[in-house]
Design an enzyme around this catalytic site. Structure first.
Site, mmCIF file in Angstrom:
data_model
loop_
_atom_site.group_PDB
_atom_site.id
_atom_site.type_symbol
_atom_site.label_atom_id
_atom_site.label_comp_id
_atom_site.label_asym_id
_atom_site.label_seq_id
_atom_site.Cartn_x
_atom_site.Cartn_y
_atom_site.Cartn_z
ATOM 1 N N VAL A 19 -36.751 36.526 1.821
ATOM 2 C CA VAL A 19 -36.499 37.219 3.078
ATOM 3 C C VAL A 19 -36.365 38.699 2.769
ATOM 4 O O VAL A 19 -35.604 39.084 1.873
ATOM 5 C CB VAL A 19 -35.218 36.702 3.766
ATOM 6 N N ASP A 27 -25.816 21.378 9.728
ATOM 7 C CA ASP A 27 -25.182 22.132 8.639
ATOM 8 C C ASP A 27 -24.461 23.346 9.199
ATOM 9 O O ASP A 27 -24.587 24.451 8.676
ATOM 10 C CB ASP A 27 -26.234 22.544 7.610
ATOM 11 N N LEU A 60 -33.831 40.916 1.004
ATOM 12 C CA LEU A 60 -32.501 40.528 1.483
ATOM 13 C C LEU A 60 -31.983 39.280 0.787
ATOM 14 O O LEU A 60 -30.795 39.002 0.802
ATOM 15 C CB LEU A 60 -32.546 40.283 2.998
ATOM 16 N N GLU A 68 -33.245 35.114 -0.996
ATOM 17 C CA GLU A 68 -34.208 34.022 -1.054
ATOM 18 C C GLU A 68 -33.738 32.896 -0.155
ATOM 19 O O GLU A 68 -32.568 32.522 -0.175
ATOM 20 C CB GLU A 68 -34.379 33.515 -2.487
ATOM 21 N N GLY A 69 -34.656 32.372 0.641
ATOM 22 C CA GLY A 69 -34.327 31.289 1.539
ATOM 23 C C GLY A 69 -34.865 29.970 1.040
ATOM 24 O O GLY A 69 -35.267 29.835 -0.115
ATOM 25 N N CYS A 70 -34.891 28.984 1.936
ATOM 26 C CA CYS A 70 -35.336 27.645 1.547
ATOM 27 C C CYS A 70 -36.806 27.623 1.176
ATOM 28 O O CYS A 70 -37.215 26.876 0.297
ATOM 29 C CB CYS A 70 -35.080 26.666 2.689
ATOM 30 N N PHE A 71 -37.597 28.447 1.876
ATOM 31 C CA PHE A 71 -39.039 28.347 1.684
ATOM 32 C C PHE A 71 -39.607 29.535 0.922
ATOM 33 O O PHE A 71 -40.780 29.552 0.595
ATOM 34 C CB PHE A 71 -39.764 28.243 3.032
ATOM 35 N N GLY A 72 -38.822 30.529 0.686
ATOM 36 C CA GLY A 72 -39.351 31.703 0.012
ATOM 37 C C GLY A 72 -38.345 32.815 0.048
ATOM 38 O O GLY A 72 -37.153 32.586 -0.077
#
Length: 806
Positions: free
Chosen positions: A486, A617, A478, A480-484
């Site tokens: 999705v 945010d 789906l 890429e997020g902050c830590f890896g």
């Protein structure tokens, strides 16, 4: 004695011959400076040097040709210089500290035996400009006796530091001291473009006599490359400096460990307690002494009884407040003392004890009497500790689990990760005291900082949330997020009522090159979502896979993406402001649909606020939309390191997060529920412009100025007066005057109740211009009809549907 005398005479002769022969050797150009030392000018040449008043004059005269030059003497205006605290004389270097007009003159370095001049300098000490006004520099254009030629640097060693990193709000000065004949001019560039005062909020100061550029109260938008260009008709030279402005740390004061320290004093002596305070925001320091009231040191509510001994006054400085002095101490002065430091973020304190002893002759008797008891006590305590250690070791062995088989991987490293708790409590709360810790064992043969090839992580299993990996089927990515990354997945057993039915979920996992910090952040987000709990209008945690493989965090899946793109995809078709003219339009939204979106987000934020969670945010891009058009706030559990977030630069897709930030968060890094309310007002504007970009075409630097002057965005075309008044209340300059999320829910519920279901948006009304690339087009910041700003700070009248504020 004949042989030593001959040897001494021979050494002197060799030194004289070496000095004389060095006259024929070529020499390099000399440079004056505090740090670098290079060869000086040829004998007979006079170096012209200009220093500012208060500078350190440093003259360097290495041996010509690099050979020996014997004993030397420094001479000023024909008189030998005598070393002092201000005049430092060395064989090859002379330093004159805190230079003044009296230090101007002709300096030379000479051989002591032959009086041959090795280096010759003409030094002139000038006054620095008394103010920051631009100087015309005409007094620098007089004939200095230097041959006509191109510009050159006079203090290159002071220009070696090309990278400057300073905290925000500091003053920065770049210097390019130069000379030439005729006197060259100096100009400045920022990132290759001409740099003038109007290009920066707060302006700049050009000190031509000092060849310097001064910027006061720097902010992160001042980051960049600054180039000085020095030129005359014979040529030009340039130097580039790089400026990095460090964010102010949103942290309560930090007190140096070990201070104040416990003190033991004799009756009648003087005592000083020291407390070193570090704080980006202005700290307030107090010294307290703990006292007893009616035999108790604390009140009924647990608050200690204290007396304020020292606090800030009209003429006190922070340095003075960091020291508490007690004179002629008595037995009544013994007790506990506390240094209390606070700022806009919170408070910190350290305590120390003062023990007052009787006079020295009384101590001797006490020591003799107490030595026997001390010996007995020490032996007793030692024996007791030995018994405790033996008992603890025995207990641990009895409780330790059986060892793993030989096929089990070896634990090479055990990391204890402090998890950044995103539940931001009130400003005076101690975040460190509530920080959860999760013990994580990394099972891998690698010792590197990344988690690549890690097949297993040992996390403490949580039966309430743990899901077997056999019940999870991973699907398409789906994003890429902050830590890896999705990915979409199907999970069985998530829905307790229909345990056998698969449920579509989103799975957050680490990337292959993830670091220990990424792991810590992902675990932190998971733990935060557990603590915050469930609500219809937030993205909820569904489960986790922590055992027997990589960490998977399962959250709710939102089929229609984020609210920003959801709104843009439903803009009316056929016009140049539609999101994608090649894609069939989605269902058309009514005005009530938009109010419902806002109402749902307010409900979610009301719940987060009740859980003491500050989002920091909030924007349409961080609100997700489900298949049933339910709004769900996302990313509220992220462990954001807010003082490292670069809010002043564009992100990769062109968005400027500063446009959602409240002034107190933007300028002072103060985040509260009220700053989230400001962001909610901007989100309302996004909703009623169908995904518009706030403040289109306004440069960041100008945005700062306009916000400080009270400018606010105009009413969107498809927004009622009542809703716009709600926006304006969210944008009140005073955080305390903004509505709470509870009040916003009530206001929007009232608007939603009276809104017609059939009220579609006016297709003839203009929308905010949008280009898929996200680049803002130039626009005027005037207050005309097309301006995105309105000038009045507050609405002229309260909204008719808003009710009274309490």
């Amino acid at each position: 004695m004949g042989a030593p005398a001959c040897a001494l005479a021979l050494c002197v002769a060799v030194a004289i011959v070496a000095g004389a022969s060095s006259e024929s050797l070529g020499t390099e150009q000399r440079v004056v400076g505090r740090a670098a030392e290079v060869p000086g000018p040829e004998p007979g040449q006079q170096e012209q040097l200009v220093f500012g008043s208060g500078d350190a004059v440093e003259l360097s005269c290495p041996p010509p040709g690099g050979g020996p030059m014997g004993p030397t003497v420094w001479v000023k205006d024909g008189t030998g210089l005598v070393p002092s605290e201000r005049v430092l004389v060395g064989p090859q270097r002379l330093q004159v500290l805190n230079a003044s007009h009296e230090d101007s003159g002709a300096y030379s370095c000479r051989q002591r035996l032959t009086q041959r001049v090795l280096c010759h300098f003409s030094v002139r000490v000038t006054d620095a400009p008394s103010s920051g006004d631009d100087e015309d520099g005409e007094d620098e254009a007089e004939d200095t006796g230097v041959d006509t030629g191109a510009p050159y640097w006079t203090r290159p060693e002071r220009m070696d530091k090309k990278l400057l990193a300073v905290p925000a709000a500091n003053t920065v000065r770049f210097r390019c001291p130069a000379a030439g004949n005729p006197t060259p001019s100096i100009s400045w560039l920022k990132n290759g473009r001409e740099f003038r005062g109007e290009h920066r909020i707060g302006g700049i100061k050009l000190r031509h006599q000092q060849w310097s550029l001064v910027m006061e109260s720097v902010v992160p938008s001042d980051r960049g490359n600054y180039t000085c260009v020095v030129e005359n008709k014979f040529g030009s030279i340039r130097q580039t400096y790089t400026l990095d402005v460090l964010e102010r740390s949103p942290h309560r004061p930090i007190l140096q460990a070990g201070l104040p320290a416990n003190q033991t004093a004799v009756l009648g002596s003087d005592v000083e307690f020291h407390c070193k305070v570090y704080s980006d925001a202005q700290p307030h320091i107090q010294w307290l002494k703990h006292v007893e009231v009616n035999g108790s040191k604390v009140g009924p509510d647990g608050t200690p009884y204290v007396t304020v001994l020292k606090t800030a006054g009209a003429n006190t400085t922070d340095k003075e407040l960091e020291v508490l002095s007690l004179h002629n101490v008595t037995f009544e002065d013994a007790g506990e003392y506390t240094c209390l430091a606070g700022n806009s973020i919170g408070f910190s304190h350290h305590s120390a004890w003062l023990v007052v002893l009787p006079a020295e002759e009384e101590l001797v008797e006490a020591d003799e009497a107490g030595s026997v008891y001390a010996g007995i006590l020490s032996y007793g305590v030692g024996f007791f500790l030995f018994i405790l250690v033996v008992a603890a070791v025995t207990l641990c062995r009895l409780r330790s689990p059986p060892k793993k088989g030989l096929g089990s991987p070896t634990v090479h490293k055990i990391s204890r990760f402090p998890l950044k708790r995103q539940v931001s409590l009130e400003s005076n709360a101690s975040m460190s005291s509530n920080t959860p810790l999760v013990r994580i064992a990394r099972l891998s043969s690698g010792e590197g900082p990344t988690l690549a090839n890690v097949s297993e992580l040992e996390l403490p299993a949580d039966p309430k949330w743990e899901l077997s990996r056999a019940r999870l089927t991973l699907g398409k990515p789906l994003g890429e997020g902050c830590f890896g990354q999705v990915v979409m997945a199907e999970a069985i057993g998530i829905d307790k009522d229909r345990a056998a039915k698969p449920v579509t979920v989103a799975v957050k996992m680490l990337k292959d090159d993830a670091t220990d910090k990424d792991l810590s952040d992902l675990v932190s987000e998971m733990e935060m979502m557990k603590m915050i709990g469930k609500h219809k209008n937030i993205i909820n945690l569904l489960g986790a896979c922590t055992q027997g493989g990589p960490l998977y965090v399962l959250v709710e899946y939102a089929a229609k993406g984020n609210l920003r793109e959801f709104l843009r995809a439903r803009r009316p078709p056929g016009l140049d402001y539609s999101f994608d003219t090649c894609k069939p339009p989605e269902e058309q939204l009514t005005f009530k649909d938009l109010v419902s979106c806002a109402y749902q987000v307010a409900r979610g934020m009301e719940y987060l606020a009740s859980q003491k969670c500050i989002h920091r945010d909030l924007a349409a891009r961080n609100v997700l939309v489900t298949e049933d058009n339910v709004m769900k706030i996302a990313d509220f559990g992220l462990a954001r390191d807010v003082h490292n977030l670069d809010y002043y630069k564009k992100t990769t897709n062109g968005r400027l997060p500063v446009k959602w930030m409240a002034p107190e968060a933007l300028f002072d890094r103060v985040y509260t529920h009220q700053s989230d309310v400001w962001s909610f007002g901007v989100l309302l504007w996004e909703i009623f412009t169908l995904g518009g970009s706030p403040y289109p075409g306004i440069p960041v630097e100008e945005l700062f100025k306009l916000l400080k002057e009270g400018h606010r965005m105009d009413k969107p075309a498809n927004c009622t007066h009542d809703l716009y008044m709600i926006m304006r209340e969210c944008w009140h300059a005073a955080p305390s005057q903004r509505p709470t999320f509870k009040q916003l829910v009530e206001d929007l519920d009232r608007v939603l109740t009276v809104t017609s279901t059939d009220e579609y948006l006016d297709l003839s009304a203009p929308f905010e211009q949008y280009s898929p690339g996200g680049q803002d087009t130039p626009s005027s910041s005037s207050s005309g009809d097309d301006s995105v700003f309105a000038h009045d700070l507050l609405p002229p009248a309260p909204p008719s549907s808003g009710g009274s504020r309490t």
